[in-house]
Write a protein that holds these residues in place. Structure first.
Motif, PDB file in Angstrom:
ATOM      1  N   TYR A  82       5.216 -11.339  -0.910  1.00 30.46           N
ATOM      2  CA  TYR A  82       3.943 -10.882  -1.443  1.00 30.46           C
ATOM      3  C   TYR A  82       3.944  -9.360  -1.421  1.00 30.46           C
ATOM      4  O   TYR A  82       4.151  -8.747  -0.378  1.00 30.46           O
ATOM      5  CB  TYR A  82       2.771 -11.425  -0.619  1.00 30.46           C
ATOM      6  CG  TYR A  82       1.446 -10.939  -1.122  1.00 30.46           C
ATOM      7  CD1 TYR A  82       0.970 -11.337  -2.373  1.00 30.46           C
ATOM      8  CD2 TYR A  82       0.676 -10.067  -0.370  1.00 30.46           C
ATOM      9  CE1 TYR A  82      -0.244 -10.877  -2.850  1.00 30.46           C
ATOM     10  CE2 TYR A  82      -0.543  -9.608  -0.836  1.00 30.46           C
ATOM     11  CZ  TYR A  82      -0.987 -10.020  -2.076  1.00 30.46           C
ATOM     12  OH  TYR A  82      -2.189  -9.551  -2.555  1.00 30.46           O
ATOM     13  N   ASN A  83       3.713  -8.747  -2.579  1.00 31.93           N
ATOM     14  CA  ASN A  83       3.696  -7.289  -2.691  1.00 31.93           C
ATOM     15  C   ASN A  83       2.264  -6.811  -2.494  1.00 31.93           C
ATOM     16  O   ASN A  83       1.426  -6.961  -3.374  1.00 31.93           O
ATOM     17  CB  ASN A  83       4.241  -6.852  -4.051  1.00 31.93           C
ATOM     18  CG  ASN A  83       4.541  -5.376  -4.089  1.00 31.93           C
ATOM     19  OD1 ASN A  83       3.840  -4.585  -3.483  1.00 31.93           O
ATOM     20  ND2 ASN A  83       5.578  -5.012  -4.803  1.00 31.93           N
ATOM     21  N   VAL A  84       1.993  -6.239  -1.331  1.00 36.10           N
ATOM     22  CA  VAL A  84       0.630  -5.832  -1.000  1.00 36.10           C
ATOM     23  C   VAL A  84       0.187  -4.571  -1.749  1.00 36.10           C
ATOM     24  O   VAL A  84      -0.982  -4.203  -1.682  1.00 36.10           O
ATOM     25  CB  VAL A  84       0.450  -5.643   0.523  1.00 36.10           C
ATOM     26  CG1 VAL A  84       0.725  -6.940   1.266  1.00 36.10           C
ATOM     27  CG2 VAL A  84       1.318  -4.533   1.044  1.00 36.10           C
ATOM     28  N   MET A  85       1.089  -3.942  -2.476  1.00 37.00           N
ATOM     29  CA  MET A  85       0.752  -2.701  -3.174  1.00 37.00           C
ATOM     30  C   MET A  85       0.173  -2.930  -4.570  1.00 37.00           C
ATOM     31  O   MET A  85      -0.282  -1.979  -5.207  1.00 37.00           O
ATOM     32  CB  MET A  85       1.973  -1.790  -3.261  1.00 37.00           C
ATOM     33  CG  MET A  85       2.580  -1.431  -1.913  1.00 37.00           C
ATOM     34  SD  MET A  85       1.427  -0.700  -0.735  1.00 37.00           S
ATOM     35  CE  MET A  85       1.293   0.954  -1.367  1.00 37.00           C
ATOM     36  N   HIS A  86       0.144  -4.153  -5.051  1.00 38.37           N
ATOM     37  CA  HIS A  86      -0.424  -4.435  -6.376  1.00 38.37           C
ATOM     38  C   HIS A  86      -1.857  -3.937  -6.490  1.00 38.37           C
ATOM     39  O   HIS A  86      -2.280  -3.530  -7.569  1.00 38.37           O
ATOM     40  CB  HIS A  86      -0.376  -5.937  -6.678  1.00 38.37           C
ATOM     41  CG  HIS A  86       0.854  -6.354  -7.385  1.00 38.37           C
ATOM     42  ND1 HIS A  86       0.986  -6.283  -8.744  1.00 38.37           N
ATOM     43  CD2 HIS A  86       2.023  -6.843  -6.920  1.00 38.37           C
ATOM     44  CE1 HIS A  86       2.171  -6.714  -9.092  1.00 38.37           C
ATOM     45  NE2 HIS A  86       2.833  -7.053  -8.007  1.00 38.37           N
ATOM     46  N   ARG A  87      -2.594  -3.982  -5.400  1.00 42.60           N
ATOM     47  CA  ARG A  87      -4.005  -3.577  -5.436  1.00 42.60           C
ATOM     48  C   ARG A  87      -4.193  -2.132  -5.870  1.00 42.60           C
ATOM     49  O   ARG A  87      -5.269  -1.735  -6.283  1.00 42.60           O
ATOM     50  CB  ARG A  87      -4.653  -3.806  -4.077  1.00 42.60           C
ATOM     51  CG  ARG A  87      -4.149  -2.849  -3.009  1.00 42.60           C
ATOM     52  CD  ARG A  87      -4.698  -3.133  -1.654  1.00 42.60           C
ATOM     53  NE  ARG A  87      -3.980  -4.282  -1.155  1.00 42.60           N
ATOM     54  CZ  ARG A  87      -4.249  -4.876  -0.019  1.00 42.60           C
ATOM     55  NH1 ARG A  87      -5.226  -4.456   0.724  1.00 42.60           N
ATOM     56  NH2 ARG A  87      -3.541  -5.898   0.387  1.00 42.60           N
ATOM     57  N   THR A 127      -4.975  -3.626   7.130  1.00 46.36           N
ATOM     58  CA  THR A 127      -5.173  -2.797   5.933  1.00 46.36           C
ATOM     59  C   THR A 127      -3.857  -2.190   5.472  1.00 46.36           C
ATOM     60  O   THR A 127      -2.914  -2.037   6.246  1.00 46.36           O
ATOM     61  CB  THR A 127      -6.163  -1.635   6.211  1.00 46.36           C
ATOM     62  OG1 THR A 127      -5.650  -0.837   7.274  1.00 46.36           O
ATOM     63  CG2 THR A 127      -7.547  -2.130   6.548  1.00 46.36           C
ATOM     64  N   VAL A 128      -3.860  -1.842   4.210  1.00 46.10           N
ATOM     65  CA  VAL A 128      -2.740  -1.134   3.596  1.00 46.10           C
ATOM     66  C   VAL A 128      -3.348   0.040   2.844  1.00 46.10           C
ATOM     67  O   VAL A 128      -4.375  -0.109   2.177  1.00 46.10           O
ATOM     68  CB  VAL A 128      -1.966  -2.042   2.614  1.00 46.10           C
ATOM     69  CG1 VAL A 128      -0.874  -1.275   1.913  1.00 46.10           C
ATOM     70  CG2 VAL A 128      -1.401  -3.249   3.338  1.00 46.10           C
ATOM     71  N   SER A 129      -2.736   1.202   2.957  1.00 41.86           N
ATOM     72  CA  SER A 129      -3.295   2.355   2.261  1.00 41.86           C
ATOM     73  C   SER A 129      -2.209   3.347   1.869  1.00 41.86           C
ATOM     74  O   SER A 129      -1.094   3.310   2.374  1.00 41.86           O
ATOM     75  CB  SER A 129      -4.348   3.055   3.139  1.00 41.86           C
ATOM     76  OG  SER A 129      -3.785   3.460   4.358  1.00 41.86           O
ATOM     77  N   ILE A 130      -2.593   4.200   0.941  1.00 41.54           N
ATOM     78  CA  ILE A 130      -1.781   5.355   0.566  1.00 41.54           C
ATOM     79  C   ILE A 130      -2.491   6.553   1.176  1.00 41.54           C
ATOM     80  O   ILE A 130      -3.683   6.760   0.959  1.00 41.54           O
ATOM     81  CB  ILE A 130      -1.680   5.503  -0.966  1.00 41.54           C
ATOM     82  CG1 ILE A 130      -0.973   4.283  -1.560  1.00 41.54           C
ATOM     83  CG2 ILE A 130      -0.951   6.797  -1.334  1.00 41.54           C
ATOM     84  CD1 ILE A 130      -0.987   4.233  -3.078  1.00 41.54           C
ATOM     85  N   ILE A 166       2.704   5.930   2.861  1.00 38.54           N
ATOM     86  CA  ILE A 166       1.975   4.667   2.789  1.00 38.54           C
ATOM     87  C   ILE A 166       1.853   4.129   4.211  1.00 38.54           C
ATOM     88  O   ILE A 166       2.667   4.439   5.073  1.00 38.54           O
ATOM     89  CB  ILE A 166       2.649   3.649   1.850  1.00 38.54           C
ATOM     90  CG1 ILE A 166       4.091   3.357   2.262  1.00 38.54           C
ATOM     91  CG2 ILE A 166       2.587   4.141   0.407  1.00 38.54           C
ATOM     92  CD1 ILE A 166       4.789   2.279   1.441  1.00 38.54           C
ATOM     93  N   LYS A 167       0.805   3.342   4.431  1.00 38.46           N
ATOM     94  CA  LYS A 167       0.529   2.886   5.795  1.00 38.46           C
ATOM     95  C   LYS A 167       0.086   1.424   5.764  1.00 38.46           C
ATOM     96  O   LYS A 167      -0.667   1.014   4.893  1.00 38.46           O
ATOM     97  CB  LYS A 167      -0.575   3.745   6.396  1.00 38.46           C
ATOM     98  CG  LYS A 167      -1.054   3.311   7.758  1.00 38.46           C
ATOM     99  CD  LYS A 167      -2.037   4.291   8.368  1.00 38.46           C
ATOM    100  CE  LYS A 167      -3.389   4.219   7.716  1.00 38.46           C
ATOM    101  NZ  LYS A 167      -4.414   5.015   8.406  1.00 38.46           N
ATOM    102  N   ILE A 168       0.600   0.661   6.719  1.00 33.56           N
ATOM    103  CA  ILE A 168       0.163  -0.716   6.905  1.00 33.56           C
ATOM    104  C   ILE A 168      -0.274  -0.844   8.360  1.00 33.56           C
ATOM    105  O   ILE A 168       0.400  -0.342   9.262  1.00 33.56           O
ATOM    106  CB  ILE A 168       1.290  -1.707   6.529  1.00 33.56           C
ATOM    107  CG1 ILE A 168       0.766  -3.126   6.409  1.00 33.56           C
ATOM    108  CG2 ILE A 168       2.443  -1.612   7.495  1.00 33.56           C
ATOM    109  CD1 ILE A 168       1.742  -4.080   5.724  1.00 33.56           C
ATOM    110  N   ILE A 169      -1.428  -1.457   8.562  1.00 29.88           N
ATOM    111  CA  ILE A 169      -1.951  -1.621   9.911  1.00 29.88           C
ATOM    112  C   ILE A 169      -2.002  -3.115  10.227  1.00 29.88           C
ATOM    113  O   ILE A 169      -2.469  -3.915   9.423  1.00 29.88           O
ATOM    114  CB  ILE A 169      -3.368  -1.026  10.050  1.00 29.88           C
ATOM    115  CG1 ILE A 169      -3.317   0.490   9.836  1.00 29.88           C
ATOM    116  CG2 ILE A 169      -3.971  -1.350  11.426  1.00 29.88           C
ATOM    117  CD1 ILE A 169      -4.658   1.162   9.851  1.00 29.88           C
ATOM    118  N   ARG A 170      -1.495  -3.442  11.381  1.00 25.16           N
ATOM    119  CA  ARG A 170      -1.593  -4.816  11.840  1.00 25.16           C
ATOM    120  C   ARG A 170      -2.399  -4.817  13.120  1.00 25.16           C
ATOM    121  O   ARG A 170      -2.373  -3.848  13.892  1.00 25.16           O
ATOM    122  CB  ARG A 170      -0.213  -5.438  12.045  1.00 25.16           C
ATOM    123  CG  ARG A 170       0.611  -4.714  13.033  1.00 25.16           C
ATOM    124  CD  ARG A 170       2.004  -5.236  13.126  1.00 25.16           C
ATOM    125  NE  ARG A 170       2.556  -4.709  14.365  1.00 25.16           N
ATOM    126  CZ  ARG A 170       3.649  -5.118  14.914  1.00 25.16           C
ATOM    127  NH1 ARG A 170       4.343  -6.051  14.337  1.00 25.16           N
ATOM    128  NH2 ARG A 170       4.070  -4.600  16.024  1.00 25.16           N
TER     129      ARG A 170
END
Length: 177
Positions: A82-87, A127-130, A166-170
């Motif tokens: 799953y590509n979480v960056m599509h958003r 969350t995922v962010s740039i 880019i950042k991903i938080i778990r």
């Protein structure tokens, strides 16, 4: 698995076969991980793929898509990511701007076991962010402030990178319930 795929220098289509070769190679190693760790292996692919989420190297060779149901499906014989960056494709912020073209070349892709809410992993994605701090960009297109090459006239001591972070938080799951 951290990635830095071949650049688009020389043109996107001219350089595409090189990124496809890397995608095929990475797919081989992903299969080895599944063989060793089992079908529920937790895999995160990240960083500079130098292709967008919809490019052939990503969708056809790496099998990274924007369909959570298909990634989670047990009926599909393929192991999709799953590509979480599509958003971010429709947003006015991108991790990379070339000319006036926005790109999502920096990406996070997650395996089924991480996407699944029934996983036994002690965390879940939050969350995922740039990262778009004002000092990292300039101009109306929010183009990255680059270092440039130290031996050229474009060198900028106040620059950062040609890609935004880019950042991903778990977050930890409550495993007591």
């Amino acid at each position: 698995m951290l990635n830095h795929w071949p650049s688009r220098s020389g043109g996107e289509l001219t350089s595409e076969p090189f990124r496809i070769m890397v995608a095929e190679n990475l797919s081989y190693w992903i299969e080895r991980i599944y063989e060793e760790q089992g079908k529920d292996a937790s895999i995160v692919l990240m960083r500079d793929f130098n292709d967008n989420p919809y490019n052939k190297s990503i969708t056809e060779y790496l099998l990274s898509i924007n369909n959570k149901a298909l990634v989670k499906s047990n009926r599909v014989g393929l192991k999709y990511f799953y590509n979480v960056m599509h958003r971010f494709l429709d947003a006015q912020i991108r991790a990379f701007v070339f000319g006036n073209e926005y790109n999502i070349l920096d990406q996070f892709m997650i395996s089924k076991s991480i996407l699944s809410e029934k996983t036994s992993l002690p965390f879940k994605l939050s969350t995922v962010s740039i990262i778009d701090y004002p000092e990292l960009t300039s101009g109306s297109y929010k183009k990255q402030v680059k270092f440039g090459r130290s031996n050229s006239s474009t060198f900028n001591l106040n620059g950062y990178s040609d890609h935004l972070p880019i950042k991903i938080i778990r977050i930890e799951k409550d495993l007591t319930s």
